[in-house]
Design a protein around this motif. Structure first.
Motif, PDB file in Angstrom:
ATOM      1  N   THR A   1     -18.406 -17.036  -6.761  1.00 44.25           N
ATOM      2  CA  THR A   1     -18.837 -18.158  -7.559  1.00 44.25           C
ATOM      3  C   THR A   1     -18.263 -18.280  -8.924  1.00 44.25           C
ATOM      4  O   THR A   1     -17.850 -19.575  -9.198  1.00 44.25           O
ATOM      5  CB  THR A   1     -20.409 -18.165  -7.629  1.00 44.25           C
ATOM      6  N   PHE A   2     -18.307 -17.269  -9.606  1.00 50.27           N
ATOM      7  CA  PHE A   2     -17.658 -17.444 -11.033  1.00 50.27           C
ATOM      8  C   PHE A   2     -16.319 -17.797 -10.925  1.00 50.27           C
ATOM      9  O   PHE A   2     -15.889 -18.270 -11.803  1.00 50.27           O
ATOM     10  CB  PHE A   2     -17.794 -16.098 -11.889  1.00 50.27           C
TER      11      PHE A   2
ATOM     12  N   GLN B   1     -24.368 -12.856 -15.824  1.00 54.02           N
ATOM     13  CA  GLN B   1     -23.492 -13.639 -16.755  1.00 54.02           C
ATOM     14  C   GLN B   1     -21.919 -12.767 -16.785  1.00 54.02           C
ATOM     15  O   GLN B   1     -22.115 -11.901 -16.211  1.00 54.02           O
ATOM     16  CB  GLN B   1     -24.049 -13.418 -18.380  1.00 54.02           C
ATOM     17  N   ALA B   2     -20.918 -13.667 -17.022  1.00 52.53           N
ATOM     18  CA  ALA B   2     -19.572 -12.943 -16.673  1.00 52.53           C
ATOM     19  C   ALA B   2     -18.734 -13.577 -17.772  1.00 52.53           C
ATOM     20  O   ALA B   2     -18.759 -14.922 -18.099  1.00 52.53           O
ATOM     21  CB  ALA B   2     -19.108 -13.282 -15.371  1.00 52.53           C
ATOM     22  N   VAL B   3     -17.789 -13.032 -18.172  1.00 48.85           N
ATOM     23  CA  VAL B   3     -16.668 -13.533 -18.843  1.00 48.85           C
ATOM     24  C   VAL B   3     -15.189 -13.364 -17.960  1.00 48.85           C
ATOM     25  O   VAL B   3     -14.902 -12.299 -17.448  1.00 48.85           O
ATOM     26  CB  VAL B   3     -16.436 -12.674 -20.304  1.00 48.85           C
TER      27      VAL B   3
ATOM     28  N   ILE C   1     -29.697 -20.589  -3.237  1.00 48.77           N
ATOM     29  CA  ILE C   1     -28.968 -21.691  -4.216  1.00 48.77           C
ATOM     30  C   ILE C   1     -28.542 -21.091  -5.400  1.00 48.77           C
ATOM     31  O   ILE C   1     -29.349 -20.452  -6.169  1.00 48.77           O
ATOM     32  CB  ILE C   1     -30.114 -22.713  -4.470  1.00 48.77           C
ATOM     33  N   ILE C   2     -27.282 -21.028  -5.815  1.00 48.48           N
ATOM     34  CA  ILE C   2     -26.580 -20.346  -6.923  1.00 48.48           C
ATOM     35  C   ILE C   2     -26.147 -21.630  -8.029  1.00 48.48           C
ATOM     36  O   ILE C   2     -25.405 -22.405  -7.551  1.00 48.48           O
ATOM     37  CB  ILE C   2     -25.464 -19.504  -6.703  1.00 48.48           C
ATOM     38  N   LYS C   3     -27.066 -21.654  -9.019  1.00 46.40           N
ATOM     39  CA  LYS C   3     -26.514 -22.530 -10.146  1.00 46.40           C
ATOM     40  C   LYS C   3     -25.770 -21.926 -11.176  1.00 46.40           C
ATOM     41  O   LYS C   3     -26.096 -20.793 -11.645  1.00 46.40           O
ATOM     42  CB  LYS C   3     -27.915 -22.993 -10.574  1.00 46.40           C
TER      43      LYS C   3
ATOM     44  N   SER D   1     -25.067 -17.357 -14.122  1.00 47.74           N
ATOM     45  CA  SER D   1     -25.383 -17.945 -12.874  1.00 47.74           C
ATOM     46  C   SER D   1     -26.695 -17.587 -12.651  1.00 47.74           C
ATOM     47  O   SER D   1     -27.155 -16.299 -13.105  1.00 47.74           O
ATOM     48  CB  SER D   1     -24.260 -17.370 -11.882  1.00 47.74           C
ATOM     49  N   VAL D   2     -27.426 -18.371 -11.803  1.00 46.98           N
ATOM     50  CA  VAL D   2     -29.013 -17.922 -11.308  1.00 46.98           C
ATOM     51  C   VAL D   2     -29.108 -18.129  -9.680  1.00 46.98           C
ATOM     52  O   VAL D   2     -28.653 -19.101  -9.394  1.00 46.98           O
ATOM     53  CB  VAL D   2     -29.784 -18.788 -12.036  1.00 46.98           C
TER      54      VAL D   2
END
Length: 298
Positions: free
Chosen positions: A202-203, A275-277, A241-243, A261-262
């Motif tokens: 997703t990221f 969280q991601a970078v 559900i991925i927001k 993302s949540v």
């Protein structure tokens, strides 16, 4: 004087002071009847522990009997059985997907909201629904098979293709997908590695769809830093559900993006926060360009 003596005035006071200073105290001995138990005079112990040998032995024997009998395993296998041919399963799940409140809200957005609906698992930005013209990808990587499109794309896994909604103004993304029992680690619970894989995909996908990045190829992005916090058990056989939304961070630019993302359940409970970078390495675009050059040389 006699009255004072017999009344116990001065003499009693004398005896009291003399006994307290010169005569040692005499120990008082308790008396008991023959009905008293000698154990009644022992010091009292604290509260009894809540674990006893009887309860431990009982539960040990019961657990061993159930383990050897495999009653619980047979029940779990029966509940989670996906071997039967159910041709209506994809249709039923698609119907349930389209009746989710968040799907109905994003599929029919308000006039001031710019949500684009896409559908697929790997690289959801390739297959377009409802003839919407938006970033249709034709690169080689979008036709390549992956774990999620082959092995896990079956009954009990990802039975139907997920749906993604992307906001062209805010660069936010909402992905809806169904997870089956084959994706479990512990009984009825989706494996944490599956959730991490979903977040990783997703990221990268949201990074390639973002208007703040220069590359539109998902394979160009590398997850440099990823943090996952599991808040609540993720039960299988439901829609997740991925927001995802961008986060302003230091050093963000065309080659780097920060996202958070949540993962929520159908009821709106927060299951996972992450969280991601991501960094644009350009490796997939470079490989594709080299492949095209070698083809022209040939």
């Amino acid at each position: 004087m006699i009255s004072n003596i017999y009344s116990g005035g001065p003499i009693r006071r004398l005896n009291t002071s003399f006994r307290s200073t010169c005569i040692p105290r005499i120990r008082n001995y308790g008396t008991r009847s023959h009905f008293d138990s000698p154990f009644d005079h022992l010091p009292k112990r604290g509260p009894k522990p809540w674990i006893s040998w009887r309860s431990t032995t009982f539960f040990f024997i019961t657990g061993a009997a159930l383990a050897y009998n495999e009653t619980l395993f047979e029940f779990y296998a029966k509940v989670t059985d996906t071997s039967e041919d159910d041709d209506l399963l994809p249709m039923r799940l698609t119907y349930e997907l389209k009746n989710l409140p968040i799907y109905e809200r994003l599929a029919h957005p308000k006039p001031n909201e710019k949500w684009v609906q896409l559908k697929s698992w790997e690289n959801l930005d390739r297959n377009i629904l409802e003839n919407q013209e938006y970033k249709t990808k034709k690169e080689e990587e979008y036709g390549r098979k992956s774990l999620t499109t082959t092995t896990l794309a079956q009954k009990g896994g990802f039975a139907i293709e997920p749906v993604i909604f992307h906001n062209t103004d805010t660069n936010e993304g909402v992905t809806i997908l169904h997870v089956g029992y084959r994706l479990c680690g512990y009984p009825f619970l989706v494996h944490g590695g599956i959730l991490a894989t979903i977040l990783n995909e997703t990221f990268k996908r949201n990074a390639s769809l973002s208007s703040s990045t220069t590359s539109t190829v998902k394979g160009d992005f590398k997850v440099e830093n990823l943090s996952i916090s599991y808040k609540y058990p993720s039960f299988a056989n439901q829609f997740l559900i991925i927001k995802t939304k961008p986060v302003l961070g230091e050093g963000d630019g065309n080659k780097q993006i920060s996202l958070e993302s949540v993962i929520e359940s159908q009821k709106g409970n927060t299951l996972v926060k992450s969280q991601a970078v991501l960094i644009d390495t350009g490796r997939e675009s470079k490989r594709l360009n080299e492949g095209n050059k070698s083809w022209w040389k040939f």
